[in-house]
Design a protein around this motif. Sequence first.
Motif, short mmCIF file in Angstrom:
data_model
loop_
_atom_site.label_atom_id
_atom_site.label_comp_id
_atom_site.label_asym_id
_atom_site.label_seq_id
_atom_site.Cartn_x
_atom_site.Cartn_y
_atom_site.Cartn_z
N MET A 1 0.84 -1.19 0.00
CA MET A 1 0.00 0.00 0.00
C MET A 1 0.88 1.24 0.00
O MET A 1 1.73 1.40 -0.86
CB MET A 1 -0.96 -0.05 1.20
N THR A 2 0.77 2.08 1.03
CA THR A 2 1.46 3.37 1.05
C THR A 2 2.36 3.48 2.27
O THR A 2 1.96 3.14 3.38
CB THR A 2 0.44 4.53 1.06
N PHE A 3 3.56 4.00 2.05
CA PHE A 3 4.57 4.13 3.09
C PHE A 3 4.94 5.60 3.24
O PHE A 3 5.46 6.23 2.32
CB PHE A 3 5.79 3.29 2.69
N ILE A 4 4.63 6.17 4.42
CA ILE A 4 4.91 7.58 4.70
C ILE A 4 5.82 7.67 5.90
O ILE A 4 5.56 7.06 6.94
CB ILE A 4 3.60 8.36 4.98
N THR A 5 6.89 8.45 5.79
CA THR A 5 7.81 8.64 6.90
C THR A 5 7.77 10.07 7.39
O THR A 5 7.50 11.00 6.62
CB THR A 5 9.25 8.25 6.53
N PHE A 6 8.07 10.22 8.67
CA PHE A 6 8.06 11.52 9.34
C PHE A 6 9.47 11.79 9.84
O PHE A 6 10.00 11.02 10.64
CB PHE A 6 7.08 11.51 10.52
N GLU A 7 10.09 12.87 9.37
CA GLU A 7 11.47 13.16 9.71
C GLU A 7 11.60 14.56 10.29
O GLU A 7 10.69 15.38 10.17
CB GLU A 7 12.36 13.03 8.47
N GLY A 8 12.75 14.83 10.90
CA GLY A 8 13.00 16.17 11.41
C GLY A 8 13.87 16.15 12.64
O GLY A 8 14.14 15.09 13.22
N THR A 35 4.55 3.14 13.45
CA THR A 35 5.77 2.54 13.99
C THR A 35 6.84 3.61 14.11
O THR A 35 6.59 4.78 13.84
CB THR A 35 6.21 1.35 13.11
N ARG A 36 8.05 3.21 14.54
CA ARG A 36 9.09 4.21 14.77
C ARG A 36 10.47 3.60 14.59
O ARG A 36 10.63 2.36 14.59
CB ARG A 36 9.00 4.75 16.20
N GLU A 37 11.46 4.48 14.42
CA GLU A 37 12.86 4.06 14.40
C GLU A 37 13.68 4.97 15.29
O GLU A 37 13.37 6.16 15.43
CB GLU A 37 13.39 4.10 12.96
N PRO A 38 14.79 4.45 15.85
CA PRO A 38 15.06 3.01 15.88
C PRO A 38 14.01 2.29 16.71
O PRO A 38 13.50 2.83 17.68
CB PRO A 38 16.44 2.92 16.52
N ARG A 85 -0.07 -6.43 3.41
CA ARG A 85 -1.49 -6.59 3.77
C ARG A 85 -2.34 -5.45 3.22
O ARG A 85 -3.55 -5.42 3.42
CB ARG A 85 -1.63 -6.62 5.30
N GLY A 86 -1.71 -4.49 2.56
CA GLY A 86 -2.45 -3.38 1.98
C GLY A 86 -2.67 -2.22 2.93
O GLY A 86 -3.52 -1.36 2.69
N GLU A 87 -1.89 -2.17 4.01
CA GLU A 87 -2.05 -1.10 4.98
C GLU A 87 -1.22 0.14 4.62
O GLU A 87 -0.29 0.06 3.82
CB GLU A 87 -1.64 -1.61 6.37
N VAL A 88 -1.59 1.25 5.24
CA VAL A 88 -0.78 2.46 5.17
C VAL A 88 0.17 2.41 6.37
O VAL A 88 -0.27 2.23 7.50
CB VAL A 88 -1.64 3.73 5.24
N VAL A 89 1.46 2.55 6.11
CA VAL A 89 2.46 2.53 7.18
C VAL A 89 2.97 3.95 7.42
O VAL A 89 3.44 4.61 6.49
CB VAL A 89 3.64 1.59 6.85
N LEU A 90 2.85 4.39 8.68
CA LEU A 90 3.37 5.70 9.09
C LEU A 90 4.53 5.44 10.03
O LEU A 90 4.36 4.82 11.09
CB LEU A 90 2.28 6.51 9.81
N CYS A 91 5.72 5.92 9.67
CA CYS A 91 6.91 5.63 10.45
C CYS A 91 7.58 6.91 10.95
O CYS A 91 7.91 7.80 10.15
CB CYS A 91 7.89 4.82 9.61
N ASP A 92 7.74 7.00 12.25
CA ASP A 92 8.43 8.12 12.90
C ASP A 92 9.93 7.87 12.81
O ASP A 92 10.48 7.10 13.58
CB ASP A 92 7.96 8.20 14.36
N ARG A 93 10.56 8.50 11.84
CA ARG A 93 11.98 8.39 11.46
C ARG A 93 12.22 7.14 10.61
O ARG A 93 11.60 6.10 10.80
CB ARG A 93 12.93 8.39 12.65
#
Length: 202
Positions: A1-8, A35-38, A85-93
């Motif tokens: 699906m769609t993968f969006i990351t949040f940076e800064g 989710t998040r990294e690390p 699975r067709g989900e949108v993933v939002l990842c903090d870093r």
Amino acid sequence: MTFITFEGPEGAGKSTQVKALAKALKKAGRDVTTTREPGGAPGAEALRSLLLDKDNHWSPTAETLLMNAARDTHIRHTIAPALSRGEVVLCDRFCDSTEAYQIGADEALIAQLREKVVERMPDLTLLFDLPVEVGLSRANERGAADRFEARGLDFHQAVRERFLAIAAREPSRVVRIDANQPQEDVEKEVRAAVNARLPGLL
């Protein structure tokens, strides 16, 4: 699906905006994984504790290797399955933070590890940008600083400049968000960016 990351940089409000966008996407009927990294997977969370602990002293090369070890686990156990699975993933870093924060590491090594570990780059990266002094002040209000937050002003200014360089280099993927404004205005800017770059998602 769609993968969006949040940076800064520190104190930019990424975590708050991850929650806000997740809520909006769920309201639009999307299945969402945040989710998040690390971190983001059991083994990766263990590495997160090692990386953020102020009592540990890692070289830039060691940081880069540990970050990518955590990322490999994170992708395999959390990100890739959710996308399949067709989900949108939002990842903090994500991998942009490695390039921005691991100052002093060999740039060729960073690039090589990204090529080997990151099977899919984000569809959209939201870069939350604000003056370093403002971000560190916000971070300090949260309590005890972690190993990265505790570094000096010059380090964090360099991190911000490296993030902005990534945005300039990859304008088709990275959208700069003005994080030095009220939370509600930041949220509106995020939605506008998502609607412009990923029409129909919301």
